[in-house]
Design a protein around this motif. Structure first.
Motif, PDB file in Angstrom:
ATOM      1  N   GLU A  51       0.823  -1.193   0.084  1.00 29.05           N
ATOM      2  CA  GLU A  51       0.005  -0.020  -0.023  1.00 29.05           C
ATOM      3  C   GLU A  51       0.951   1.369  -0.003  1.00 29.05           C
ATOM      4  O   GLU A  51       2.136   1.047   0.276  1.00 29.05           O
ATOM      5  CB  GLU A  51      -0.897  -0.069   1.267  1.00 29.05           C
ATOM      6  CG  GLU A  51      -2.313  -1.082   1.248  1.00 29.05           C
ATOM      7  CD  GLU A  51      -2.823  -0.999   2.340  1.00 29.05           C
ATOM      8  OE1 GLU A  51      -4.029  -1.201   2.223  1.00 29.05           O
ATOM      9  OE2 GLU A  51      -2.511  -0.483   3.535  1.00 29.05           O
ATOM     10  N   ARG A  52       0.229   2.495  -0.517  1.00 30.65           N
ATOM     11  CA  ARG A  52       0.942   3.699  -0.445  1.00 30.65           C
ATOM     12  C   ARG A  52       0.028   4.709   0.005  1.00 30.65           C
ATOM     13  O   ARG A  52      -1.199   4.641  -0.215  1.00 30.65           O
ATOM     14  CB  ARG A  52       1.733   3.891  -1.550  1.00 30.65           C
ATOM     15  CG  ARG A  52       0.687   4.248  -2.822  1.00 30.65           C
ATOM     16  CD  ARG A  52       1.460   4.432  -4.170  1.00 30.65           C
ATOM     17  NE  ARG A  52       0.381   4.962  -5.206  1.00 30.65           N
ATOM     18  CZ  ARG A  52       0.394   6.031  -5.723  1.00 30.65           C
ATOM     19  NH1 ARG A  52       1.400   6.926  -5.445  1.00 30.65           N
ATOM     20  NH2 ARG A  52      -0.469   6.583  -6.667  1.00 30.65           N
ATOM     21  N   TYR A  53       0.718   5.905   0.387  1.00 31.98           N
ATOM     22  CA  TYR A  53      -0.190   7.041   0.741  1.00 31.98           C
ATOM     23  C   TYR A  53      -0.148   7.969  -0.357  1.00 31.98           C
ATOM     24  O   TYR A  53       0.892   8.277  -1.015  1.00 31.98           O
ATOM     25  CB  TYR A  53       0.664   7.790   2.063  1.00 31.98           C
ATOM     26  CG  TYR A  53      -0.410   9.170   2.561  1.00 31.98           C
ATOM     27  CD1 TYR A  53      -1.307   9.072   2.899  1.00 31.98           C
ATOM     28  CD2 TYR A  53       0.415  10.135   1.977  1.00 31.98           C
ATOM     29  CE1 TYR A  53      -1.920  10.371   3.213  1.00 31.98           C
ATOM     30  CE2 TYR A  53      -0.140  11.452   2.364  1.00 31.98           C
ATOM     31  CZ  TYR A  53      -1.303  11.535   3.128  1.00 31.98           C
ATOM     32  OH  TYR A  53      -1.886  12.853   3.392  1.00 31.98           O
ATOM     33  N   VAL A  54      -1.467   8.431  -0.637  1.00 32.11           N
ATOM     34  CA  VAL A  54      -1.475   9.458  -1.600  1.00 32.11           C
ATOM     35  C   VAL A  54      -2.212  10.909  -0.998  1.00 32.11           C
ATOM     36  O   VAL A  54      -3.150  10.868  -0.469  1.00 32.11           O
ATOM     37  CB  VAL A  54      -2.544   8.879  -2.699  1.00 32.11           C
ATOM     38  CG1 VAL A  54      -2.660  10.050  -3.840  1.00 32.11           C
ATOM     39  CG2 VAL A  54      -2.116   7.473  -3.212  1.00 32.11           C
ATOM     40  N   PRO A  55      -1.085  11.851  -1.136  1.00 31.77           N
ATOM     41  CA  PRO A  55      -1.748  13.109  -0.768  1.00 31.77           C
ATOM     42  C   PRO A  55      -2.676  13.711  -1.569  1.00 31.77           C
ATOM     43  O   PRO A  55      -3.003  13.419  -2.791  1.00 31.77           O
ATOM     44  CB  PRO A  55      -0.674  14.073  -0.627  1.00 31.77           C
ATOM     45  CG  PRO A  55       0.356  13.616  -1.705  1.00 31.77           C
ATOM     46  CD  PRO A  55       0.079  11.877  -1.625  1.00 31.77           C
ATOM     47  N   ALA A  56      -3.920  14.439  -0.898  1.00 32.62           N
ATOM     48  CA  ALA A  56      -5.192  14.644  -1.567  1.00 32.62           C
ATOM     49  C   ALA A  56      -5.094  15.846  -2.441  1.00 32.62           C
ATOM     50  O   ALA A  56      -4.229  16.774  -1.863  1.00 32.62           O
ATOM     51  CB  ALA A  56      -6.356  15.181  -0.711  1.00 32.62           C
ATOM     52  N   PRO A  57      -5.513  15.975  -3.729  1.00 35.21           N
ATOM     53  CA  PRO A  57      -5.005  17.011  -4.491  1.00 35.21           C
ATOM     54  C   PRO A  57      -5.937  18.146  -4.286  1.00 35.21           C
ATOM     55  O   PRO A  57      -7.226  18.006  -3.886  1.00 35.21           O
ATOM     56  CB  PRO A  57      -5.554  16.385  -5.877  1.00 35.21           C
ATOM     57  CG  PRO A  57      -6.551  15.452  -5.738  1.00 35.21           C
ATOM     58  CD  PRO A  57      -6.177  14.639  -4.315  1.00 35.21           C
ATOM     59  N   MET A  58      -5.370  19.438  -4.164  1.00 32.48           N
ATOM     60  CA  MET A  58      -6.285  20.474  -3.913  1.00 32.48           C
ATOM     61  C   MET A  58      -6.100  21.555  -5.165  1.00 32.48           C
ATOM     62  O   MET A  58      -5.401  22.557  -4.972  1.00 32.48           O
ATOM     63  CB  MET A  58      -5.731  21.083  -2.542  1.00 32.48           C
ATOM     64  CG  MET A  58      -5.892  20.130  -1.486  1.00 32.48           C
ATOM     65  SD  MET A  58      -5.806  20.759   0.110  1.00 32.48           S
ATOM     66  CE  MET A  58      -4.190  21.514   0.063  1.00 32.48           C
ATOM     67  N   PRO A  59      -6.498  21.341  -6.335  1.00 34.99           N
ATOM     68  CA  PRO A  59      -6.319  22.096  -7.633  1.00 34.99           C
ATOM     69  C   PRO A  59      -6.998  23.452  -7.203  1.00 34.99           C
ATOM     70  O   PRO A  59      -8.088  23.669  -6.743  1.00 34.99           O
ATOM     71  CB  PRO A  59      -6.896  21.358  -8.541  1.00 34.99           C
ATOM     72  CG  PRO A  59      -7.894  20.401  -7.995  1.00 34.99           C
ATOM     73  CD  PRO A  59      -7.498  20.001  -6.780  1.00 34.99           C
ATOM     74  N   TYR A  60      -6.424  24.396  -7.791  1.00 33.32           N
ATOM     75  CA  TYR A  60      -6.840  25.738  -7.637  1.00 33.32           C
ATOM     76  C   TYR A  60      -6.933  26.427  -6.179  1.00 33.32           C
ATOM     77  O   TYR A  60      -7.935  26.963  -6.028  1.00 33.32           O
ATOM     78  CB  TYR A  60      -7.966  26.026  -8.539  1.00 33.32           C
ATOM     79  CG  TYR A  60      -7.932  25.642 -10.085  1.00 33.32           C
ATOM     80  CD1 TYR A  60      -7.230  26.372 -10.781  1.00 33.32           C
ATOM     81  CD2 TYR A  60      -8.478  24.139 -10.446  1.00 33.32           C
ATOM     82  CE1 TYR A  60      -7.073  26.182 -12.233  1.00 33.32           C
ATOM     83  CE2 TYR A  60      -8.205  23.975 -11.838  1.00 33.32           C
ATOM     84  CZ  TYR A  60      -7.483  24.967 -12.659  1.00 33.32           C
ATOM     85  OH  TYR A  60      -7.537  24.447 -14.017  1.00 33.32           O
ATOM     86  N   TRP A  61      -5.650  26.023  -5.531  1.00 29.68           N
ATOM     87  CA  TRP A  61      -5.538  26.403  -4.378  1.00 29.68           C
ATOM     88  C   TRP A  61      -5.784  27.974  -3.866  1.00 29.68           C
ATOM     89  O   TRP A  61      -4.596  28.735  -4.669  1.00 29.68           O
ATOM     90  CB  TRP A  61      -4.300  25.760  -3.712  1.00 29.68           C
ATOM     91  CG  TRP A  61      -3.846  26.180  -2.465  1.00 29.68           C
ATOM     92  CD1 TRP A  61      -2.798  26.869  -2.179  1.00 29.68           C
ATOM     93  CD2 TRP A  61      -4.342  25.765  -1.079  1.00 29.68           C
ATOM     94  NE1 TRP A  61      -2.538  27.224  -0.578  1.00 29.68           N
ATOM     95  CE2 TRP A  61      -3.543  26.429  -0.088  1.00 29.68           C
ATOM     96  CE3 TRP A  61      -5.351  25.002  -0.698  1.00 29.68           C
ATOM     97  CZ2 TRP A  61      -3.719  26.394   1.422  1.00 29.68           C
ATOM     98  CZ3 TRP A  61      -5.734  25.053   0.728  1.00 29.68           C
ATOM     99  CH2 TRP A  61      -4.989  25.767   1.717  1.00 29.68           C
ATOM    100  N   MET A  62      -6.378  28.217  -3.097  1.00 32.35           N
ATOM    101  CA  MET A  62      -6.281  29.783  -2.713  1.00 32.35           C
ATOM    102  C   MET A  62      -6.349  29.793  -1.137  1.00 32.35           C
ATOM    103  O   MET A  62      -7.320  29.613  -0.359  1.00 32.35           O
ATOM    104  CB  MET A  62      -7.485  30.511  -3.175  1.00 32.35           C
ATOM    105  CG  MET A  62      -7.812  30.757  -4.624  1.00 32.35           C
ATOM    106  SD  MET A  62      -9.174  30.967  -5.371  1.00 32.35           S
ATOM    107  CE  MET A  62     -10.063  29.212  -5.410  1.00 32.35           C
ATOM    108  N   ARG A  63      -5.083  30.111  -0.710  1.00 32.64           N
ATOM    109  CA  ARG A  63      -4.659  29.991   0.837  1.00 32.64           C
ATOM    110  C   ARG A  63      -5.533  31.338   1.494  1.00 32.64           C
ATOM    111  O   ARG A  63      -5.446  32.453   1.108  1.00 32.64           O
ATOM    112  CB  ARG A  63      -3.479  30.092   1.164  1.00 32.64           C
ATOM    113  CG  ARG A  63      -2.915  29.914   2.808  1.00 32.64           C
ATOM    114  CD  ARG A  63      -1.446  30.081   2.846  1.00 32.64           C
ATOM    115  NE  ARG A  63      -0.701  28.937   2.441  1.00 32.64           N
ATOM    116  CZ  ARG A  63      -0.719  27.810   3.188  1.00 32.64           C
ATOM    117  NH1 ARG A  63      -1.443  27.535   4.189  1.00 32.64           N
ATOM    118  NH2 ARG A  63      -0.005  26.840   2.586  1.00 32.64           N
TER     119      ARG A  63
END
Length: 195
Positions: A134-146
């Protein structure tokens, strides 16, 4: 036909009387169980920016899970959003966009998938236990506005049920609207989050 008064529950009536009651009341509704159930379609957003004078401002209503967008005081759109679920609440307040990144991934949340790409843990962190293969996959956060220094922002994401919370604190935007909004705002754009 005169009304029929029942002295016992409908389930206790004979099958013949039940069929007679049903056929008199309304035509039967046929349900095709070979087809998947149809979900009601929601309009997820409306956008009609005139790109005229004034800056864009964003107002997010946590109670309604909706955002409204204005430019120079004129309404230019609205959308459903999905904010922080219980235990991961989105903080109310007034913020400004401090960073914009088209292709960002979370450093806190994601999922674990097996060697065939099947998700085995849909709500994982980098430290979550993984089985061999198994592997960990970070969640995508496209068009990020902090919005905050501690990781709250707006980005394209899944809104599983319009009107309900779903995130770890960020404000998820409809996937089709996120790139449009991303282009319309700038670093410094005002975002107010209210109850």
């Amino acid at each position: 036909m005169a009304p029929i008064l029942l002295s016992r529950p409908l389930g206790a009536l004979s099958a013949g009387l039940c069929l007679a009651l049903i056929s008199c009341a309304a035509p039967p509704r046929i349900i095709d169980k070979t087809k998947p159930a149809q979900r009601a379609e929601f309009v997820m957003y409306e956008w009609h920016d005139d790109q005229g004078p004034g800056t864009v401002k964003i107002r997010i209503n946590l109670s309604e899970q909706r955002a409204t967008y204005t430019r120079g005081g004129r309404d230019i759109g609205w959308s459903y959003v999905a904010t922080g679920k219980e235990g991961h609440g989105t903080p109310s307040g007034t913020y400004r966009i401090t960073e914009k990144i088209v292709d960002k991934h979370s450093n806190r949340y994601g999922w674990i998938e097996n060697e065939w790409g099947e998700i085995t843990n849909g709500d994982a962190t980098p430290g979550s236990k993984k089985e061999p293969g198994e592997r960990y996959v970070p969640a995508p956060m496209p068009y990020w506005m902090r919005l905050t220094s501690y990781g709250i922002g707006m980005h394209a994401g899944v809104i599983p049920q319009p009107g309900e919370t779903a995130s770890h604190g960020c404000i998820r935007l409809p996937k089709e609207l996120a790139p449009i909004l991303f282009d319309a705002v700038s670093v410094g754009t005002s975002v107010s989050i209210v109850h």
